[in-house]
Design a protein around this motif. Structure first.
Motif, PDB file in Angstrom:
ATOM      1  N   GLY A 374       0.810  -1.217   0.000  1.00  0.00           N
ATOM      2  CA  GLY A 374       0.000   0.000   0.000  1.00  0.00           C
ATOM      3  C   GLY A 374       0.838   1.259   0.000  1.00  0.00           C
ATOM      4  N   TYR A 375       1.914   1.240   0.765  1.00  0.00           N
ATOM      5  CA  TYR A 375       2.807   2.393   0.849  1.00  0.00           C
ATOM      6  C   TYR A 375       3.527   2.609  -0.478  1.00  0.00           C
ATOM      7  CZ  TYR A 375       6.901   5.091   2.456  1.00  0.00           C
ATOM      8  OH  TYR A 375       7.889   6.026   2.599  1.00  0.00           O
ATOM      9  N   TYR A 376       4.025   1.518  -1.053  1.00  0.00           N
ATOM     10  CA  TYR A 376       4.821   1.610  -2.271  1.00  0.00           C
ATOM     11  C   TYR A 376       3.988   2.129  -3.442  1.00  0.00           C
ATOM     12  CZ  TYR A 376       8.571   0.212  -5.482  1.00  0.00           C
ATOM     13  OH  TYR A 376       9.596   0.212  -6.402  1.00  0.00           O
ATOM     14  N   THR A 377       2.785   1.600  -3.591  1.00  0.00           N
ATOM     15  CA  THR A 377       1.934   2.048  -4.701  1.00  0.00           C
ATOM     16  C   THR A 377       1.515   3.502  -4.516  1.00  0.00           C
ATOM     17  OG1 THR A 377       0.006   1.111  -3.573  1.00  0.00           O
ATOM     18  CG2 THR A 377       1.060  -0.248  -5.242  1.00  0.00           C
ATOM     19  N   SER A 378       1.346   3.930  -3.251  1.00  0.00           N
ATOM     20  CA  SER A 378       1.001   5.333  -2.995  1.00  0.00           C
ATOM     21  C   SER A 378       2.148   6.256  -3.371  1.00  0.00           C
ATOM     22  CB  SER A 378       0.645   5.519  -1.510  1.00  0.00           C
ATOM     23  OG  SER A 378      -0.517   4.810  -1.178  1.00  0.00           O
ATOM     24  N   LEU A 379       3.363   5.863  -3.015  1.00  0.00           N
ATOM     25  CA  LEU A 379       4.533   6.687  -3.333  1.00  0.00           C
ATOM     26  C   LEU A 379       4.704   6.873  -4.834  1.00  0.00           C
ATOM     27  CD1 LEU A 379       7.383   5.482  -0.924  1.00  0.00           C
ATOM     28  CD2 LEU A 379       6.098   7.618  -0.818  1.00  0.00           C
ATOM     29  N   LEU A 380       4.483   5.806  -5.589  1.00  0.00           N
ATOM     30  CA  LEU A 380       4.731   5.849  -7.025  1.00  0.00           C
ATOM     31  C   LEU A 380       3.519   6.304  -7.832  1.00  0.00           C
ATOM     32  CD1 LEU A 380       6.844   2.589  -7.503  1.00  0.00           C
ATOM     33  CD2 LEU A 380       7.651   4.942  -7.683  1.00  0.00           C
ATOM     34  N   GLY A 381       2.393   6.490  -7.159  1.00  0.00           N
ATOM     35  CA  GLY A 381       1.203   6.905  -7.883  1.00  0.00           C
ATOM     36  C   GLY A 381       0.607   5.807  -8.731  1.00  0.00           C
ATOM     37  N   LEU A 382       0.724   4.556  -8.255  1.00  0.00           N
ATOM     38  CA  LEU A 382       0.228   3.411  -9.015  1.00  0.00           C
ATOM     39  C   LEU A 382      -1.170   2.970  -8.591  1.00  0.00           C
ATOM     40  CD1 LEU A 382       3.472   1.219  -9.175  1.00  0.00           C
ATOM     41  CD2 LEU A 382       2.457   2.544 -11.025  1.00  0.00           C
ATOM     42  N   ASP A 383      -1.805   3.735  -7.732  1.00  0.00           N
ATOM     43  CA  ASP A 383      -3.137   3.353  -7.253  1.00  0.00           C
ATOM     44  C   ASP A 383      -4.144   3.124  -8.387  1.00  0.00           C
ATOM     45  OD1 ASP A 383      -2.822   3.780  -4.181  1.00  0.00           O
ATOM     46  OD2 ASP A 383      -1.941   5.546  -5.109  1.00  0.00           O
ATOM     47  N   PRO A 384      -4.129   3.940  -9.463  1.00  0.00           N
ATOM     48  CA  PRO A 384      -5.110   3.718 -10.536  1.00  0.00           C
ATOM     49  C   PRO A 384      -4.988   2.356 -11.211  1.00  0.00           C
ATOM     50  CG  PRO A 384      -4.176   5.919 -10.701  1.00  0.00           C
ATOM     51  CD  PRO A 384      -3.367   5.179  -9.688  1.00  0.00           C
ATOM     52  N   VAL A 385      -3.809   1.701 -11.132  1.00  0.00           N
ATOM     53  CA  VAL A 385      -3.636   0.388 -11.779  1.00  0.00           C
ATOM     54  C   VAL A 385      -3.425  -0.704 -10.731  1.00  0.00           C
ATOM     55  CG1 VAL A 385      -2.765   1.276 -13.966  1.00  0.00           C
ATOM     56  CG2 VAL A 385      -1.150   0.888 -12.090  1.00  0.00           C
ATOM     57  N   ARG A 386      -3.926  -0.466  -9.517  1.00  0.00           N
ATOM     58  CA  ARG A 386      -3.734  -1.407  -8.411  1.00  0.00           C
ATOM     59  C   ARG A 386      -4.219  -2.820  -8.765  1.00  0.00           C
ATOM     60  NH1 ARG A 386      -3.204  -0.510  -2.778  1.00  0.00           N
ATOM     61  NH2 ARG A 386      -2.793  -2.523  -1.820  1.00  0.00           N
ATOM     62  N   SER A 387      -5.276  -2.911  -9.569  1.00  0.00           N
ATOM     63  CA  SER A 387      -5.833  -4.225  -9.928  1.00  0.00           C
ATOM     64  C   SER A 387      -4.849  -5.063 -10.739  1.00  0.00           C
ATOM     65  CB  SER A 387      -7.138  -4.056 -10.706  1.00  0.00           C
ATOM     66  OG  SER A 387      -6.906  -3.346 -11.916  1.00  0.00           O
ATOM     67  N   ARG A 388      -3.886  -4.408 -11.392  1.00  0.00           N
ATOM     68  CA  ARG A 388      -2.893  -5.138 -12.197  1.00  0.00           C
ATOM     69  C   ARG A 388      -1.670  -5.547 -11.386  1.00  0.00           C
ATOM     70  NH1 ARG A 388      -0.797  -1.658 -16.720  1.00  0.00           N
ATOM     71  NH2 ARG A 388       0.526  -3.495 -16.995  1.00  0.00           N
ATOM     72  N   ILE A 389      -1.579  -5.107 -10.144  1.00  0.00           N
ATOM     73  CA  ILE A 389      -0.376  -5.327  -9.344  1.00  0.00           C
ATOM     74  C   ILE A 389      -0.481  -6.624  -8.544  1.00  0.00           C
ATOM     75  CG2 ILE A 389       1.072  -4.412  -7.499  1.00  0.00           C
ATOM     76  CD1 ILE A 389       0.204  -1.611  -8.347  1.00  0.00           C
ATOM     77  N   GLU A 390       0.563  -7.437  -8.619  1.00  0.00           N
ATOM     78  CA  GLU A 390       0.669  -8.639  -7.804  1.00  0.00           C
ATOM     79  C   GLU A 390       1.972  -8.585  -7.018  1.00  0.00           C
ATOM     80  OE1 GLU A 390       0.212 -12.111 -10.196  1.00  0.00           O
ATOM     81  OE2 GLU A 390      -1.950 -11.805 -10.449  1.00  0.00           O
ATOM     82  N   GLU A 391       1.986  -9.253  -5.882  1.00  0.00           N
ATOM     83  CA  GLU A 391       3.148  -9.211  -4.998  1.00  0.00           C
ATOM     84  C   GLU A 391       3.597 -10.626  -4.669  1.00  0.00           C
ATOM     85  OE1 GLU A 391       4.462  -6.821  -0.937  1.00  0.00           O
ATOM     86  OE2 GLU A 391       2.389  -7.520  -1.139  1.00  0.00           O
ATOM     87  N   LEU A 392       4.894 -10.846  -4.740  1.00  0.00           N
ATOM     88  CA  LEU A 392       5.487 -12.131  -4.371  1.00  0.00           C
ATOM     89  C   LEU A 392       6.579 -11.868  -3.336  1.00  0.00           C
ATOM     90  CD1 LEU A 392       5.882 -15.208  -4.781  1.00  0.00           C
ATOM     91  CD2 LEU A 392       7.507 -14.652  -6.611  1.00  0.00           C
ATOM     92  N   ARG A 393       6.355 -12.338  -2.124  1.00  0.00           N
ATOM     93  CA  ARG A 393       7.334 -12.171  -1.049  1.00  0.00           C
ATOM     94  C   ARG A 393       7.831 -13.545  -0.615  1.00  0.00           C
ATOM     95  NH1 ARG A 393       8.141  -7.376   1.725  1.00  0.00           N
ATOM     96  NH2 ARG A 393       6.893  -5.627   0.915  1.00  0.00           N
ATOM     97  N   ILE A 394       9.130 -13.762  -0.724  1.00  0.00           N
ATOM     98  CA  ILE A 394       9.741 -15.018  -0.319  1.00  0.00           C
ATOM     99  C   ILE A 394      10.736 -14.730   0.798  1.00  0.00           C
ATOM    100  CG2 ILE A 394      11.103 -17.005  -1.069  1.00  0.00           C
ATOM    101  CD1 ILE A 394      10.074 -16.549  -3.882  1.00  0.00           C
ATOM    102  N   PRO A 395      10.486 -15.243   2.012  1.00  0.00           N
ATOM    103  CA  PRO A 395      11.415 -14.997   3.125  1.00  0.00           C
ATOM    104  C   PRO A 395      12.811 -15.526   2.811  1.00  0.00           C
ATOM    105  CG  PRO A 395       9.355 -15.936   3.920  1.00  0.00           C
ATOM    106  CD  PRO A 395       9.338 -16.054   2.424  1.00  0.00           C
ATOM    107  N   SER A 396      13.794 -14.947   3.457  1.00  0.00           N
ATOM    108  CA  SER A 396      15.173 -15.368   3.221  1.00  0.00           C
ATOM    109  C   SER A 396      15.379 -16.833   3.617  1.00  0.00           C
ATOM    110  CB  SER A 396      16.126 -14.493   4.040  1.00  0.00           C
ATOM    111  OG  SER A 396      17.443 -15.024   3.999  1.00  0.00           O
ATOM    112  N   PRO A 397      15.954 -17.634   2.723  1.00  0.00           N
ATOM    113  CA  PRO A 397      16.260 -19.022   3.079  1.00  0.00           C
ATOM    114  C   PRO A 397      17.389 -19.105   4.113  1.00  0.00           C
ATOM    115  CG  PRO A 397      17.144 -18.483   0.905  1.00  0.00           C
ATOM    116  CD  PRO A 397      16.315 -17.316   1.332  1.00  0.00           C
ATOM    117  N   LEU A 398      18.025 -17.945   4.391  1.00  0.00           N
ATOM    118  CA  LEU A 398      19.144 -17.924   5.337  1.00  0.00           C
ATOM    119  C   LEU A 398      18.790 -17.171   6.620  1.00  0.00           C
ATOM    120  CD1 LEU A 398      21.991 -17.088   2.775  1.00  0.00           C
ATOM    121  CD2 LEU A 398      21.317 -19.340   3.619  1.00  0.00           C
ATOM    122  N   SER A 399      17.512 -16.789   6.769  1.00  0.00           N
ATOM    123  CA  SER A 399      17.132 -15.985   7.935  1.00  0.00           C
ATOM    124  C   SER A 399      17.363 -16.733   9.250  1.00  0.00           C
ATOM    125  CB  SER A 399      15.678 -15.543   7.830  1.00  0.00           C
ATOM    126  OG  SER A 399      14.816 -16.658   7.727  1.00  0.00           O
TER     127      SER A 399
END
Length: 606
Positions: A374-399
């Motif tokens: 939410g923060y990132y899309t607000s900063l970049l002004g990507l809210d109008p295309v939010r429906s096209r945005i997907e997120e992939l978060r993979i935790p560090s395998p070394l954490s």
């Protein structure tokens, strides 16, 4: 083109954890025309699976891949992976690395010129037919298999060809282009780039490396400056080369401007930053039209003397034009060594700036420290295309190789700063250094000023200090001289973002100390950002956490990443600030795979 499976493009024996998932996600995002945000730990290998996913889609559909990197050093990772892929597959991947024209120029005597002066001189030599490297020979039309910058430079030098023009020619058949951010996010440079290289974003895959930096980088690209030195030189230019009727009035306005900047020195030297009202500049600055006219006349005089440089009047024009064109931008004065410099920055980004992100067939934005969606899309002004945005978060395998401890009973709060706080934090650092085994104890401070205050009370030796002008190579070489050393660095600085110190295959940064939560300074920029994000997310408390706490977490994760570079590394991380026990910070650290343990100050000091 040949059709490849993911495994066909893998130049190693096996995938690392999470890489195949990334390759599939990238491919699917391109097919479905998505904007994909990937968070995968620094050093774990993001570049390869992103390229493989993009290449598979490109081979099948004929898309061009545009890979953006922040610096020339960061060009090496995609170049290295593409070279390895090329050794495995039959159909070679043509790719080019695009630096700026001056860095590529073979006329070494021109490389020391200021960039704008170089551009003018280059254009003159080409127009007059006096550059022996231009135009390109027609016999180059069949040279379609150049793969990288080094090969292009070798061909250029052997045949006396302009490397920039050669890159343009070869890019027509290049599947991948690797270039710097400003080619895409500076609207003026983008216009030239898309024209010269015939780029169509709707047929392109845009890959943005180190994407957590993107909002700041775009803001820096769009920020305009005004320096006292430029004003005094502009006055000299007008006196020497301009005879218009408005000559005296323009000089008078510039002198008032000079005096105003000089009056800001003391205030800025004391505070480092000062918000400015627009009224004085609004009533003092000459009109942009007038400044542009005078600048063109002066530059015409320069050209008649074979001096190919932009005038200082042009620099003042660019600032003035932005000032009047964007009335809702932020106006402030900032310290630049011992003088004040006036800056004007955008509060939010115009749609034209992020146009390539939206218009490309797909955009892949990757980082090891992406902020919340939410923060990132607000900063970049990507809210109008939010429906096209997907997120992939993979935790560090070394954490699991990191022991993360948050120390209660100590803080770096602004309101508590003073000798008592500085002594307490220095005492903690000394205790940690005393207990640590051989290697480097990297201590990360919120700012250079805070680091200087703490350093006065540190007893630990030997001691290495990052300074504003420190070179990474020098610090690395010096640190390796010691069996055990305390390294002082700054969050967001060169060391935290780019340092890697190894003996053999193992990192020798064994301990990381976060000496104070690296929260952004509450200034006019962050305050305006807070107001903007508050409106977009509809929750001021959440917006405050996004603007101040999210960047702090990102910087902590970056610092941790300096110590864990392979499966053989392990480290202990101490956060010397009880504010890190905040539920939001704990949740963000957990998303990166870290499990914080809270310890009391007295237990640390035993």
């Amino acid at each position: 083109m040949h059709m490849y499976d993911f495994n066909d493009l893998l130049p190693y024996k096996k995938w690392r954890q999470g890489q195949l998932q990334i390759a599939h996600s990238v491919y699917n995002s391109i097919i479905e025309r998505k904007i994909l945000l990937i968070n995968y730990p620094t050093g774990a290998g993001k570049t390869l699976p992103v390229l493989i996913g993009a290449l598979k889609a490109s081979f099948e559909n004929g898309y061009k891949i545009i890979y953006l990197a922040r610096t020339k050093n960061q060009f090496q990772a995609p170049q290295r992976e593409l070279e390895k892929i090329n050794k495995k597959i039959k159909e070679k991947i043509n790719f080019v690395l695009l630096y700026n024209r001056q860095e590529l120029c073979l006329q070494k005597n021109l490389q020391k010129l200021p960039y704008e002066e170089f551009i003018g001189f280059c254009a003159f030599l080409r127009k007059e037919g006096k550059c022996k490297y231009y135009p390109l020979s027609s016999r180059l039309s069949d040279s379609n298999n150049m793969q990288c910058g080094d090969e292009i430079m070798n061909l250029a030098e052997s045949g006396d060809y302009c490397p920039y023009e050669l890159t343009k020619l070869l890019s027509k058949n290049a599947l991948v282009m690797i270039l710097a951010y400003n080619y895409i996010f500076d609207p003026r440079i983008r216009e030239i780039f898309t024209r010269d290289f015939n780029v169509k974003f709707e047929r392109s895959i845009l890959i943005i490396d180190e994407a957590h930096n993107l909002p700041d980088i775009i803001r820096n690209i769009l920020t305009r400056k005004l320096r006292r030195e430029w004003i005094s030189r502009a006055i000299k230019e007008i006196k020497g080369y301009y005879r218009g009727e408005d000559r005296a009035s323009v000089i008078s306005s510039l002198r008032c401007l000079y005096s105003y900047l000089k009056s800001l020195d003391k205030k800025v030297l004391e505070k480092g930053f000062s918000v400015l009202e627009r009224d004085f500049l609004y009533n003092t600055l000459p009109s942009p039209t007038r400044l542009r006219k005078i600048g063109l006349i002066i530059e015409s005089e320069y050209k008649s003397m074979l001096l190919f440089k932009s005038s200082y009047i042009r620099r003042i024009y660019e600032f003035t034009n932005y000032f009047f064109e964007y009335p809702y931008s932020i106006l402030y004065a900032e310290r630049d060594y011992n003088y004040a410099v006036i800056k004007i920055s955008p509060i939010f980004f115009e749609q034209n700036v992020i146009k390539p992100v939206v218009e490309s067939r797909a955009t892949i934005m990757m980082s090891g420290t992406l902020p919340p969606l939410g923060y990132y899309t607000s900063l970049l002004g990507l809210d109008p295309v939010r429906s096209r945005i997907e997120e992939l978060r993979i935790p560090s395998p070394l954490s699991h190789r990191v022991k993360l401890k948050i120390v209660k009973g100590v803080s770096s709060r602004y309101v508590e700063r003073g000798e008592v706080q500085y002594r307490k934090i220095a005492q903690c650092i000394d205790a940690i250094f005393y207990k640590s085994r051989e290697g480097i104890v990297m201590t990360v401070f919120p700012s250079y000023n805070y680091m200087r205050n703490i350093r006065l009370y540190l007893k630990s030796r030997p001691l290495l200090v990052e300074r504003e002008r420190s070179r990474l190579s020098e610090v690395v070489n010096e640190a390796k001289k010691y069996e055990k050393v305390l390294l002082l660095a700054v969050a967001g600085g060169k060391m935290v973002e780019g340092i890697e110190i190894k003996r053999g295959n193992r990192s020798i940064i064994n301990v990381v100390v976060i000496a104070g939560l690296p929260i952004p300074e509450p200034n006019i920029l962050t305050k305006n950002m807070l107001e903007n994000v508050s409106v977009k997310v509809g929750n001021r408390e959440l917006a405050w956490k996004y603007v101040y706490l999210s960047p702090a977490v990102m910087r902590i994760v970056q610092a941790i990443g300096r110590s864990i570079r392979s499966k053989d590394d392990s480290s202990i991380v101490y956060i010397l600030d009880e504010r890190a026990t905040d539920e939001f910070i704990i949740s963000q650290l957990t998303r990166y795979g870290f499990v914080p343990e809270v310890v009391e100050l007295q237990a640390l000091l035993k």
